[in-house]
Design a protein around this motif. Structure first.
Motif, PDB file in Angstrom:
ATOM      1  N   UNK A   6       0.815  -1.199   0.000  1.00  0.00           N
ATOM      2  CA  UNK A   6       0.000   0.000   0.000  1.00  0.00           C
ATOM      3  C   UNK A   6       0.852   1.253   0.000  1.00  0.00           C
ATOM      4  N   UNK A   7       0.618   2.076  -0.999  1.00  0.00           N
ATOM      5  CA  UNK A   7       1.258   3.378  -1.069  1.00  0.00           C
ATOM      6  C   UNK A   7       2.700   3.359  -1.510  1.00  0.00           C
ATOM      7  N   UNK A   8       3.291   2.178  -1.734  1.00  0.00           N
ATOM      8  CA  UNK A   8       4.722   2.140  -2.048  1.00  0.00           C
ATOM      9  C   UNK A   8       5.013   2.016  -3.521  1.00  0.00           C
ATOM     10  N   UNK A   9       4.070   1.414  -4.282  1.00  0.00           N
ATOM     11  CA  UNK A   9       4.323   1.146  -5.688  1.00  0.00           C
ATOM     12  C   UNK A   9       5.279  -0.004  -5.889  1.00  0.00           C
ATOM     13  N   UNK A 382      -9.982  -7.429 -13.957  1.00  0.00           N
ATOM     14  CA  UNK A 382      -9.124  -8.412 -14.650  1.00  0.00           C
ATOM     15  C   UNK A 382      -9.032  -8.157 -16.148  1.00  0.00           C
ATOM     16  N   UNK A 383     -10.156  -7.799 -16.768  1.00  0.00           N
ATOM     17  CA  UNK A 383     -10.136  -7.528 -18.204  1.00  0.00           C
ATOM     18  C   UNK A 383      -9.311  -6.279 -18.516  1.00  0.00           C
ATOM     19  N   UNK A 384      -9.386  -5.290 -17.645  1.00  0.00           N
ATOM     20  CA  UNK A 384      -8.582  -4.090 -17.843  1.00  0.00           C
ATOM     21  C   UNK A 384      -7.096  -4.405 -17.749  1.00  0.00           C
ATOM     22  N   UNK A 385      -6.706  -5.273 -16.836  1.00  0.00           N
ATOM     23  CA  UNK A 385      -5.301  -5.644 -16.720  1.00  0.00           C
ATOM     24  C   UNK A 385      -4.813  -6.300 -18.020  1.00  0.00           C
ATOM     25  N   UNK A 386      -5.634  -7.214 -18.539  1.00  0.00           N
ATOM     26  CA  UNK A 386      -5.242  -7.873 -19.797  1.00  0.00           C
ATOM     27  C   UNK A 386      -5.073  -6.841 -20.913  1.00  0.00           C
ATOM     28  N   UNK A 387      -6.053  -5.921 -20.999  1.00  0.00           N
ATOM     29  CA  UNK A 387      -6.012  -4.922 -22.066  1.00  0.00           C
ATOM     30  C   UNK A 387      -4.787  -4.029 -21.954  1.00  0.00           C
ATOM     31  N   UNK A 392       1.158  -2.863 -23.937  1.00  0.00           N
ATOM     32  CA  UNK A 392       2.577  -2.680 -23.671  1.00  0.00           C
ATOM     33  C   UNK A 392       2.931  -2.249 -22.268  1.00  0.00           C
ATOM     34  N   UNK A 393       1.932  -2.057 -21.388  1.00  0.00           N
ATOM     35  CA  UNK A 393       2.226  -1.693 -20.003  1.00  0.00           C
ATOM     36  C   UNK A 393       2.721  -2.935 -19.278  1.00  0.00           C
ATOM     37  N   UNK A 394       3.848  -2.836 -18.558  1.00  0.00           N
ATOM     38  CA  UNK A 394       4.451  -4.007 -17.953  1.00  0.00           C
ATOM     39  C   UNK A 394       4.593  -3.918 -16.439  1.00  0.00           C
ATOM     40  N   UNK A 399       0.196  -0.787 -13.832  1.00  0.00           N
ATOM     41  CA  UNK A 399      -1.056  -1.443 -14.244  1.00  0.00           C
ATOM     42  C   UNK A 399      -2.142  -1.175 -13.213  1.00  0.00           C
ATOM     43  N   UNK A 400      -1.812  -1.376 -11.941  1.00  0.00           N
ATOM     44  CA  UNK A 400      -2.821  -1.200 -10.896  1.00  0.00           C
ATOM     45  C   UNK A 400      -3.274   0.249 -10.803  1.00  0.00           C
ATOM     46  N   UNK A 401      -2.343   1.188 -10.949  1.00  0.00           N
ATOM     47  CA  UNK A 401      -2.709   2.600 -10.896  1.00  0.00           C
ATOM     48  C   UNK A 401      -3.664   2.958 -12.028  1.00  0.00           C
ATOM     49  N   UNK A 402      -3.376   2.442 -13.225  1.00  0.00           N
ATOM     50  CA  UNK A 402      -4.235   2.751 -14.366  1.00  0.00           C
ATOM     51  C   UNK A 402      -5.607   2.094 -14.224  1.00  0.00           C
TER      52      UNK A 402
END
Length: 612
Positions: A6-9, A382-387, A392-394, A399-402
């Motif tokens: 949490x909060x660390x990235x 979950x679908x957003x993570x796949x997309x 190209x986001x790795x 990923x979680x922030x977006x």
């Protein structure tokens, strides 16, 4: 398991180990989806704004988490963040209303030990003279007593070095003229150091009259009625501090103490509320007894020699109406906390029932334009993570922030669209509520455009859940000030003729909660702030401390509480508040008379369940 601390990235160590064994991007995608399906979404307890508070509401640490995992302490989730909604596993547990009131106690049993030879005590003094009187009593019993000021630059280091190894007495917070070092958030580093090994005993003193500030504040007699002042003149005088409502000295310390008690069970800990005008020697006598008498209530108060504590007791609603009096299409209500979660649900229901104008304040800018086609078709997290991975986001943290941002934007869009069809008008203001000048400008703008403001709901807040040993002063400051400075800025900016003021608090402030020292303190401070403000305004002023909520059906990102956490609640006899019931209860509360209690608690549980 949480993916991101949490909060660390940054990733948890065991997560890094698991990911290191995966050789393909597809494997990583499958692992992420599998790790988060059915549980709490990563980032749900990050420091992102939890719009539509109650963001985190007095829950236990999540099942299966280790006491050493400060970054994984889980205490409910913010609306619009987390796993899919979970129904109440206890069935139809009724939402109940409680009040928090002083109760007279007998004097402590026994007498304080007389021989303190070789003991070391550190007294942090203010301007009351109590420290000197207490030091004299301790020295007469053979102890060494040092007196320092809260502003002493070396205070934290001296606490860590054991200057108060046998006891720290924090008296400075009882002084009506206490400076920023003596009260929260400034006092946090020193109290944290004492609790984490610097002292065997910690006694914190507040100056709320010995009854925890429960007496209703009188309206200022020498100040002109702000309702008679035009908007520009009011804004000018508010900037000068003329209408400021300040929390009483020591506000929030009770919530902090309650949380420390949950995280450091071996510590002899107590908060004592006193009447600052009392004789210093008399106050010192009471403090000495509480300092050296084990057991008993965590929070006590002394007034006229009588000892009291706070009790949470059931209190049915008074049968008021279903909507604040006089609210209609020409009315205007301002809500902080953005256009998401519970605050959004309140805004929508207010507009549905009254057709009033709605002014929303949130830290995050409102989305402009449609969502990127690359993610628009992804229906859930979950679908957003796949997309996102396919684009190209790795980095998992990115990923979680977006994902969090996209889900939040969807909910904001949906809320604003709904309000457009129900409210007489709707406007969103992107403002950080800690910025007092910006808040005053928003309120002045509302008065300039509408000529009135009929209601205020303060639901903004942030989370940075970590155990005490991992919580930084900067993190504490941000969580605390968003709640407390935000409320103060709003109360300073609105006129006295406002019809109702609701401050969204949490049972975390009432009972304490592991990993939420900052959040518990902030919500406790809101309770005292509501009491201080209640005499100033024409309408109802109340701090509403919420228990855990079930998921709003419209929350794009899922619910506040994971299935795992819901089961732990059920084990403890705690149900989840149905959003429709919670919103209806709030509106009934705001329909009550101005002389109603300044603090109420709503939860689907008995008070004893939070001590289980």
């Amino acid at each position: 398991m949480g993916l991101v601390e949490a909060g660390s990235g940054e990733l948890d160590e065991e997560v890094v180990e698991e990911l290191a064994a995966i050789k393909t991007v597809r494997g990583i995608v499958d692992w992420i989806v599998g790790s988060t399906t059915g549980g709490t979404e990563p980032g749900a307890s990050t420091t992102d704004e939890s719009v539509g508070s109650p963001e985190s509401v007095g829950s236990p640490e999540s099942v299966g988490s280790s006491a050493s995992e400060g970054s994984r302490v889980s205490a409910g989730r913010s609306p619009g963040a987390g796993s899919d909604g979970v129904g109440d596993p206890l069935g139809a547990m009724a939402l109940r209303r409680f009040v928090v009131e002083p109760e007279i106690l007998p004097a402590p049993a026994g007498t304080a030990p007389a021989d303190l030879a070789g003991s070391r005590f550190l007294l942090v003094e203010g301007g009351l003279g109590v420290g000197l009187a207490l030091a004299t009593r301790l020295e007469q019993a053979g102890a060494e007593a040092r007196i320092l000021a809260a502003a002493d630059a070396g205070l934290v280091d001296q606490i860590r070095a054991g200057a108060g190894a046998d006891g720290l007495v924090w008296i400075a917070s009882a002084d009506p003229g206490a400076d920023e070092h003596a009260i929260l958030p400034g006092a946090f580093p020193a109290l944290r150091a004492a609790a984490l090994g610097g002292s065997r005993r910690v006694l914190v003193v507040t100056g709320n009259g010995g009854r925890f500030g429960r007496s209703r504040a009188a309206a200022p007699g020498a100040t002109a009625n702000p309702s008679a002042v035009d908007a520009l003149e009011f804004a000018r005088r508010a900037d000068a501090g003329e209408f400021v409502v300040r929390p009483t000295p020591g506000a929030g310390l009770a919530g902090l103490v309650r949380t420390i008690a949950r995280e450091v069970p071996g510590l002899a800990l107590r908060l004592v509320d006193v009447e600052p005008k009392d004789e210093p020697r008399r106050i010192a006598d009471s403090l000495l007894v509480e300092l050296l008498t084990p057991g008993g209530p965590l929070v006590v108060g002394y007034r006229d020699g009588a000892r009291a504590t706070l009790r949470v007791r059931p209190a049915p609603a008074d049968g008021a109406g279903e909507l604040p009096v006089g609210l209609g299409p020409s009315s205007v209500v301002l809500l902080t906390g953005g256009a998401r979660g519970i605050t959004a649900a309140v805004a929508v229901e207010l507009a549905r029932r009254s057709g009033c104008a709605v002014e929303l304040v949130g830290r995050t800018a409102a989305p402009t334009g449609p969502e990127d086609p690359a993610t628009a078709g992804a229906a859930d997290a979950p679908a957003l993570r796949r997309a996102l991975i396919e684009t190209g986001v790795r980095r998992p943290a990115e990923i979680e922030a977006r994902v969090s941002r996209l889900l939040a934007e969807r909910e904001v869009r949906a809320t604003l669209a709904t309000l457009q069809s129900l409210a007489s008008s709707v406007r969103y203001h992107a403002v950080d509520v800690r910025d007092g000048a910006a808040v005053a400008a928003v309120v002045a703008d509302v008065y300039a455009r509408h000529g009135r403001l009929d209601g205020l709901v303060h639901g903004a807040g942030v989370l940075a859940d970590r155990l005490l040993r991992d919580k930084t002063p900067e993190s504490f400051d941000r969580v605390y000030r968003t709640k407390v400075d935000g409320a103060r800025a709003l109360l300073a900016a609105v006129r006295d003729d406002v019809g109702f003021v609701a401050l969204f608090g949490s049972v975390a402030g009432v009972f304490g909660n592991r990993g939420q020292a900052d959040y518990a303190a902030a919500n406790d401070a809101l309770d005292t702030l509501a009491g201080a403000a209640a005499g100033r305004f024409a309408g109802r002023v109340v701090s509403v401390d919420w228990g855990p909520w079930a998921s709003p059906a419209t929350a794009a990102g899922g619910g506040m509480v994971s299935a795992e956490l819901a089961r732990e609640y059920a084990r403890r006899g705690i149900g989840l508040i149905d959003p429709a019931d919670g919103v209806a209860a709030l509106l009934r509360e705001l329909a009550g008379t101005p002389d109603g209690p300044a603090q109420v608690v709503y939860m689907c549980a008995e008070a004893e369940a939070f001590d289980a």
